[in-house]
Enzyme design. Structure first.
Site, PDB file in Angstrom:
ATOM      1  N   ASN A 192      -4.096 -10.048   6.480  1.00  0.00           N
ATOM      2  CA  ASN A 192      -4.614 -10.044   7.085  1.00  0.00           C
ATOM      3  C   ASN A 192      -5.169 -11.633   7.779  1.00  0.00           C
ATOM      4  OD1 ASN A 192      -6.502  -7.295   7.184  1.00  0.00           O
ATOM      5  ND2 ASN A 192      -8.064  -7.690   6.685  1.00  0.00           N
ATOM      6  N   ASN A 228     -11.742  -0.696   0.026  1.00  0.00           N
ATOM      7  CA  ASN A 228     -10.694   0.029  -0.586  1.00  0.00           C
ATOM      8  C   ASN A 228     -10.767  -0.939  -0.878  1.00  0.00           C
ATOM      9  OD1 ASN A 228     -10.499  -1.992   1.173  1.00  0.00           O
ATOM     10  ND2 ASN A 228      -8.806  -0.711   2.740  1.00  0.00           N
ATOM     11  N   HIS A 229     -11.142  -2.145  -2.210  1.00  0.00           N
ATOM     12  CA  HIS A 229     -10.337  -3.262  -2.354  1.00  0.00           C
ATOM     13  C   HIS A 229     -10.430  -2.399  -4.301  1.00  0.00           C
ATOM     14  CE1 HIS A 229     -12.124  -6.257  -0.090  1.00  0.00           C
ATOM     15  NE2 HIS A 229     -10.634  -5.623   0.282  1.00  0.00           N
ATOM     16  N   ASP A 281     -12.541  -9.227   7.318  1.00  0.00           N
ATOM     17  CA  ASP A 281     -11.525  -9.924   5.320  1.00  0.00           C
ATOM     18  C   ASP A 281     -10.343 -10.619   5.798  1.00  0.00           C
ATOM     19  OD1 ASP A 281     -11.207 -10.243   2.894  1.00  0.00           O
ATOM     20  OD2 ASP A 281     -11.354  -7.583   2.691  1.00  0.00           O
ATOM     21  N   MET A 296      -5.555   5.018  -4.868  1.00  0.00           N
ATOM     22  CA  MET A 296      -6.322   5.937  -5.384  1.00  0.00           C
ATOM     23  C   MET A 296      -5.399   7.109  -5.638  1.00  0.00           C
ATOM     24  SD  MET A 296     -10.337   6.035  -6.659  1.00  0.00           S
ATOM     25  CE  MET A 296     -10.675   7.583  -5.861  1.00  0.00           C
ATOM     26  N   ILE A 349      -9.053  -2.015  -8.872  1.00  0.00           N
ATOM     27  CA  ILE A 349      -7.938  -2.927  -9.808  1.00  0.00           C
ATOM     28  C   ILE A 349      -7.373  -2.099 -10.071  1.00  0.00           C
ATOM     29  CG2 ILE A 349      -7.710  -4.191 -11.731  1.00  0.00           C
ATOM     30  CD1 ILE A 349     -10.504  -5.642 -11.439  1.00  0.00           C
ATOM     31  N   HIS A 381       0.540  -2.526   5.320  1.00  0.00           N
ATOM     32  CA  HIS A 381       0.127  -3.223   4.976  1.00  0.00           C
ATOM     33  C   HIS A 381      -0.921  -2.497   3.081  1.00  0.00           C
ATOM     34  CE1 HIS A 381      -3.392  -1.294   6.062  1.00  0.00           C
ATOM     35  NE2 HIS A 381      -4.195  -1.747   5.697  1.00  0.00           N
ATOM     36  N   GLY A 382      -0.386  -1.265   3.177  1.00  0.00           N
ATOM     37  CA  GLY A 382      -0.540   0.156   2.868  1.00  0.00           C
ATOM     38  C   GLY A 382      -0.471   1.561   3.900  1.00  0.00           C
ATOM     39  N   GLY A 389      -0.563   2.371  -1.958  1.00  0.00           N
ATOM     40  CA  GLY A 389      -0.611   3.610  -1.408  1.00  0.00           C
ATOM     41  C   GLY A 389      -1.898   3.644  -1.087  1.00  0.00           C
TER      42      GLY A 389
END
Length: 410
Positions: free
Chosen positions: A280, A165-166, A76, A314, A168, A335-336, A312
């Site tokens: 990425n 894991n995308h 990605d 959800m 909004i 990155h998370g 983090g």
């Protein structure tokens, strides 16, 4: 941070965790593979959210001399974060009733109608300055005929979220303000580009009798060869497309938020503090006196004073941070939060009901068409983001802590 140095590896591995036992076995094995590559500059870095990936760990950082590794960028390409804050206090709007539930429920529902998620795309081609420019510069891409279809197809996916894991999210910061955070990438472009050039690199490496074992899945392309330059062109296109994709979604979500809130209140909604960053990609940078290709796979650039976004999970917390420019990580952070469970592992460990009850107890509104796989991305499947942040105090300074209020998933 601790350092791993094995007599069987060429370079050390610096790990931003407490101890070796914090690393999963597969991740450690992949790190040692990286540390054996002949073109590594200085050392290999693993961020505190690291876990095994494809060829290279997620949360891995390397600087390479004169080569680029498609699998060390990942499938990605350009995946990353976009963020914006508002002047609206969550407390002022959360209990307002609309014709579609509470204000947060109404906003989440309207976002799902405005932004295609999962495998969905737009029915009509969208505006894309990135793809328009690519068509004007076809000499950069036409050698790789098998990939050209991505340019035309890309017009239908600009401004779409994707799955996995995308997300909004609508979030509340520590001062009570409503914020927007989006995690997405280059959609199908990145995967096809990575797979195409990884296959090309494997074939070339076999011809050259490369010393890099094929089992590492880290086939490389020299930058001074046409194939390396071709990959860089396509990678940059995917990065620009991912950046534009996030910006397009942010614009759509901001329109929804503004329309919904101004319809039911006398508040004039304003947006501020926008950040759009990749996690990425590979880029030519100067570190320790040499120009090298820094590969960040699930890792965020944080030069001194640079703002970035570290999500983090959800229903958990996320952060906006300011970089400290630590040279040991080539100016990089996590990155998370990083996964504790694989997707299948999370599905086996946690039920849909458990996740839905957890979100309800926290007052979090979930927007998702099919909920049977919601456990894949539940907060229990991820590491504790605050523990991750604790391990990288020398890399970033948190300047905003955010809690999930509503979330849209593919």
């Amino acid at each position: 941070m601790f350092v791993l140095y094995d007599e069987n590896t060429k370079f050390p591995v610096k790990v931003w965790l407490k101890e070796k036992s914090d690393l999963e076995e597969n991740c450690l094995e992949q790190a040692y593979h990286l540390a054996n590559l002949p073109f590594i500059h200085k050392w290999v870095c693993l961020m505190p959210d690291t876990h095994a990936g494809k060829g290279m760990p997620i949360g891995g950082v390397i600087a390479a001399k004169d080569v680029i590794i498609p699998n060390a960028v990942g499938v990605d390409i350009g995946c990353g974060m976009v963020f914006a804050a508002t002047n609206v206090k969550v407390e002022e709007i959360k209990d307002i009733q609309t014709g579609n539930g509470t204000m947060i429920q109404s906003i989440v529902g309207a976002i799902m109608r405005a932004v295609p998620v999962g495998t969905m795309k737009h029915k009509q081609p969208q505006v894309s300055k990135v793809l328009d420019l690519a068509k004007k510069e076809m000499d950069k891409y036409e050698t790789n005929q098998e990939l050209l279809h991505l340019i035309d197809e890309g017009y239908y996916q600009v401004g779409t979220l994707g799955g996995g894991n995308h997300f909004i999210e609508l979030q509340e910061d520590e001062d009570g303000y409503l914020c927007i955070m989006i995690h997405s990438g280059s959609r199908h472009l990145g995967k096809e580009i990575c797979d195409y050039f990884h296959k090309m690199a494997r074939e070339l490496n076999n011809i050259w009798y490369s010393s890099v074992p094929e089992t590492y899945r880290l086939a490389f392309l020299p930058i001074n060869m046409p194939q390396g330059r071709q990959y860089v062109n396509w990678m940059q296109l995917a990065m620009d497309y991912a950046f534009e994709n996030r910006a397009s979604m942010l614009e759509a979500v901001c329109d929804v938020v503004k329309t919904q809130i101004e319809k039911f209140t006398d508040i004039t909604v304003e947006f501020n503090s926008e950040i759009n960053c990749h996690h990425n990609y590979a880029a030519i940078e100067n570190h320790y006196g040499e120009n090298v290709w820094v590969h960040r796979k699930g890792a965020t650039r944080v030069r001194e004073g640079e703002l970035a976004v570290i999500p983090g999970a959800m229903g958990s917390y996320s952060y906006v941070v300011k970089g400290k420019g630590n040279p040991e990580t080539f100016c990089t952070s996590s990155h998370g939060a990083g996964r504790n469970y694989s997707r299948s592992g999370a599905m086996a460990a946690f039920t849909t009901e458990q996740v839905m009850v957890d979100l309800k107890e926290q007052g979090i509104v979930l927007g998702k068409h099919k909920k049977n796989d919601v456990a894949e991305e539940c907060r229990f499947a991820y590491k504790d983001i605050d523990m991750v942040m604790e391990q990288q105090k020398d890399l970033v300074t948190p300047i905003r802590k955010l809690k999930t209020v509503g979330v849209v998933k593919g």
